[in-house]
Write a protein that holds these residues in place. Sequence first.
Motif, PDB file in Angstrom:
ATOM      1  N   LYS A  72       0.850  -1.196   0.000  1.00 12.45           N
ATOM      2  CA  LYS A  72       0.000   0.000   0.000  1.00 12.45           C
ATOM      3  C   LYS A  72       0.885   1.245   0.000  1.00 12.45           C
ATOM      4  O   LYS A  72       1.802   1.347  -0.810  1.00 12.45           O
ATOM      5  N   ASN A  73       0.614   2.170   0.919  1.00  8.13           N
ATOM      6  CA  ASN A  73       1.365   3.426   0.935  1.00  8.13           C
ATOM      7  C   ASN A  73       2.633   3.292   1.779  1.00  8.13           C
ATOM      8  O   ASN A  73       2.930   2.217   2.303  1.00  8.13           O
ATOM      9  N   ALA A  74       3.362   4.402   1.917  1.00 12.92           N
ATOM     10  CA  ALA A  74       4.654   4.367   2.601  1.00 12.92           C
ATOM     11  C   ALA A  74       4.682   5.316   3.791  1.00 12.92           C
ATOM     12  O   ALA A  74       5.648   6.062   3.990  1.00 12.92           O
ATOM     13  N   GLY A  75       3.622   5.299   4.614  1.00  8.59           N
ATOM     14  CA  GLY A  75       3.578   6.159   5.779  1.00  8.59           C
ATOM     15  C   GLY A  75       2.688   5.572   6.854  1.00  8.59           C
ATOM     16  O   GLY A  75       2.000   4.566   6.637  1.00  8.59           O
ATOM     17  N   PRO A  76       2.666   6.194   8.042  1.00  8.91           N
ATOM     18  CA  PRO A  76       1.888   5.655   9.166  1.00  8.91           C
ATOM     19  C   PRO A  76       0.381   5.854   9.043  1.00  8.91           C
ATOM     20  O   PRO A  76      -0.370   5.295   9.832  1.00  8.91           O
ATOM     21  N   LEU A  77      -0.062   6.637   8.065  1.00  8.45           N
ATOM     22  CA  LEU A  77      -1.484   6.802   7.765  1.00  8.45           C
ATOM     23  C   LEU A  77      -1.704   6.562   6.270  1.00  8.45           C
ATOM     24  O   LEU A  77      -0.817   6.881   5.456  1.00  8.45           O
ATOM     25  N   PRO A  78      -2.856   6.039   5.884  1.00 10.11           N
ATOM     26  CA  PRO A  78      -3.093   5.732   4.464  1.00 10.11           C
ATOM     27  C   PRO A  78      -2.986   6.933   3.538  1.00 10.11           C
ATOM     28  O   PRO A  78      -2.780   6.756   2.327  1.00 10.11           O
ATOM     29  N   ILE A  79      -3.128   8.138   4.072  1.00 13.20           N
ATOM     30  CA  ILE A  79      -3.088   9.331   3.221  1.00 13.20           C
ATOM     31  C   ILE A  79      -1.678   9.866   3.021  1.00 13.20           C
ATOM     32  O   ILE A  79      -1.472  10.837   2.296  1.00 13.20           O
ATOM     33  N   ILE A  80      -0.687   9.236   3.647  1.00 17.80           N
ATOM     34  CA  ILE A  80       0.697   9.718   3.572  1.00 17.80           C
ATOM     35  C   ILE A  80       1.491   8.876   2.580  1.00 17.80           C
ATOM     36  O   ILE A  80       1.459   7.649   2.620  1.00 17.80           O
TER      37      ILE A  80
END
Length: 373
Positions: free
Chosen positions: A137-145
């Motif tokens: 998925k993404n590359a941060g601690p929240l899906p929007i990051i």
Amino acid sequence: MNSKIKRKYSLTFLVLAILLALGGTGWYINNQIGKLNSGDERNEAYSKYSYYSSVIDEFISPKEIVSYPEQTTGGNAGFWRFFKTSPNAPQFELPKHVLTKRDFPEVPSSYAAYWLGHSTAIIELDGYRILIDPVFKNAGPLPIIARRMSVSPLRREDIPAIDIILITHDHYDHLEAETIKFLANKNIQFIAPLAVGARLQGWGVPKNKITELGWDQTITHGSLRVTACPTVHYSGRSYNDRNKTLWVSYVIKGEKKNLYWSGDTGYGEHFKEIGRKYGPFDLAFMEIDAWNKGWPNTHLFPEQVIQACQDIDAALLFPIHFSTFDLALHRWDESISVVADMASQNNIEIVTPIMGEKVIPGITQTTNWWIPQ
């Protein structure tokens, strides 16, 4: 109930809703960050290593990581850019071969590779299947990051049977909590750098399935020998845990093939030393992206990719760590375009599959898929 009381209850409800939302978000982020060993445990476990300082409780890079914000190219390097859609992203969905479990042989082949985007890949070697730095998925601690520029060709739920998972370091674009949780109870051997094991255990991986390696330490799995090697880099998943865990590259030696996985690294003398100790290599999976003059020795510049391949004596270059996240403020296809050209100029053979494509390196013909037709 009069309007004054209604307003009071509405305000109370709103405050409670906000507090619950903040609390839930905080819990979620804390879980994504993961756990670390206690200070006493760390000092006892790691003080014997020359690249760990018990004074500051940090692992030490072979070369100091430097930063020159005033020299940063490509725009604003601030953290808030990771909340936005990247202006460097492709204007079209990148080509890929969508995979399901059915696309993988029940018995892994003697030699094959599937690049899944960025630094995630599946390698089949000697009948074993290795999953490296699994991020879907993404590359941060929240899906929007730090959202992906292109979706993964493989869903987490379609990961085939895996024998070994290799983790190079704990940055979010290399270590995804949800994937570790999903795979935690399967019959898999997890191999990770020193101190990363606590993260894995916190996400449900039993301690007896985890092997932590320091630089130049080796573990065997059947016919495979996996050795962790140095890189010039750093680690961390929050504002206060920088360098609390180690970072590594890997030598993966089978019965007939000797492979190198660079992990994240700036250029340094460690490449020549790795070549001297463990080379030559049949194939080098080498990071090619996220370079910038503002952080000149955190990642490899294109010309350094070529030099590193020469240093370790690699017969074939397999580029990784590109086209998925905008980490360095340059066009999504800039790195692969330059590296491919420089490889040709230096007589270095290169393999460039689309995401999800099964290749036998050195045999399967690949294309310059990033060039518009």
